[in-house]
Design an enzyme around this catalytic site. Structure first.
Site, PDB file in Angstrom:
ATOM      1  CE  LYS A  71      -3.766  -2.315   2.449  1.00 24.20           C
ATOM      2  NZ  LYS A  71      -4.584  -2.315   3.685  1.00 24.20           N
TER       3      LYS A  71
ATOM      4  CE1 TYR B 197      -9.064  -3.144   0.070  1.00 22.96           C
ATOM      5  CE2 TYR B 197      -8.473  -1.310  -1.360  1.00 22.96           C
ATOM      6  CZ  TYR B 197      -8.113  -2.290  -0.464  1.00 22.96           C
ATOM      7  OH  TYR B 197      -6.796  -2.435  -0.104  1.00 22.96           O
TER       8      TYR B 197
ATOM      9  CB  THR C 258      -6.546  -7.008   9.233  1.00 21.35           C
ATOM     10  OG1 THR C 258      -6.788  -8.072   8.299  1.00 21.35           O
ATOM     11  CG2 THR C 258      -6.950  -5.699   8.600  1.00 21.35           C
TER      12      THR C 258
ATOM     13  CG  ASN D 169      -3.156  -2.948   6.966  1.00 22.89           C
ATOM     14  OD1 ASN D 169      -3.025  -2.458   5.853  1.00 22.89           O
ATOM     15  ND2 ASN D 169      -4.156  -3.751   7.268  1.00 22.89           N
TER      16      ASN D 169
ATOM     17  CG  HIS E   7      -4.985  -6.346  -0.451  1.00 21.62           C
ATOM     18  ND1 HIS E   7      -6.200  -6.479   0.183  1.00 21.62           N
ATOM     19  CD2 HIS E   7      -5.015  -7.184  -1.516  1.00 21.62           C
ATOM     20  CE1 HIS E   7      -6.938  -7.353  -0.489  1.00 21.62           C
ATOM     21  NE2 HIS E   7      -6.243  -7.796  -1.525  1.00 21.62           N
TER      22      HIS E   7
ATOM     23  CD  GLU F 244      -7.833  -9.460  -4.014  1.00 19.24           C
ATOM     24  OE1 GLU F 244      -8.585  -9.062  -3.120  1.00 19.24           O
ATOM     25  OE2 GLU F 244      -6.740 -10.030  -3.770  1.00 19.24           O
TER      26      GLU F 244
END
Length: 151
Positions: free
Chosen positions: A11, A51, A93, A114, A117, A128
């Site tokens: 991310k 998402y 998570t 975090n 993903h 994905e």
């Protein structure tokens, strides 16, 4: 042996903090093979599609804004139990619930930052990967280390 693929994305916080190399190293050291990688800044529509299952959650608008705040390192990793083991490598998570030695346990403190993903099922990994990579961008190849990793 059944080989599967998983989608892992570093991310914007992970990219901005210079964690791309250390995260890739963790997957390579475990024995997974990198099948695709690219640095992208996805559109709002792309992120909303990724998402979509979270669209009714109150944090959804903030998640989309955050995920579009900088580049994302999108990757496809391949190997035995890649989805399950990939998630184990990432950790919980919520980074505060992640064990030391996991990516989130070592590199993150806040659930909203975090670092990564990871696909949560083989079915979602396929979706994905198809969303993030065009046909021909995921490379099929045999690593010279393959026979040293697998019986």
């Amino acid at each position: 042996m059944t080989t599967e693929q998983t989608f892992i994305a570093i991310k914007p916080d992970g990219v901005q903090r210079g964690l791309v190399g250390p995260i890739i190293s963790r997957f390579e050291a475990r024995g997974f093979k990198l099948a695709a990688i690219k640095l992208v800044t996805p559109s709002k529509e792309h992120l909303e599609a990724h998402y979509a299952d979270l669209s009714s959650k109150p944090f959804f608008p903030g998640l989309i804004k955050y995920m579009s705040s900088g580049p994302i390192c999108a990757m496809v990793w391949e190997g035995r139990d890649a989805v399950k083991t990939g998630r184990t490598l990432l950790g919980a998570t919520n980074p505060l619930a992640s064990a030391p030695g996991t990516i989130r346990g070592d590199f993150a403190l806040d659930v909203g930052r975090n670092v990564c993903h990871g696909s949560d099922s083989v079915e979602n990994a396929k979706k994905e990967i198809a969303l993030w990579f065009k046909e021909g961008e995921v490379i099929s190849w045999k690593s010279a280390q393959h026979d040293w990793i697998y019986e």
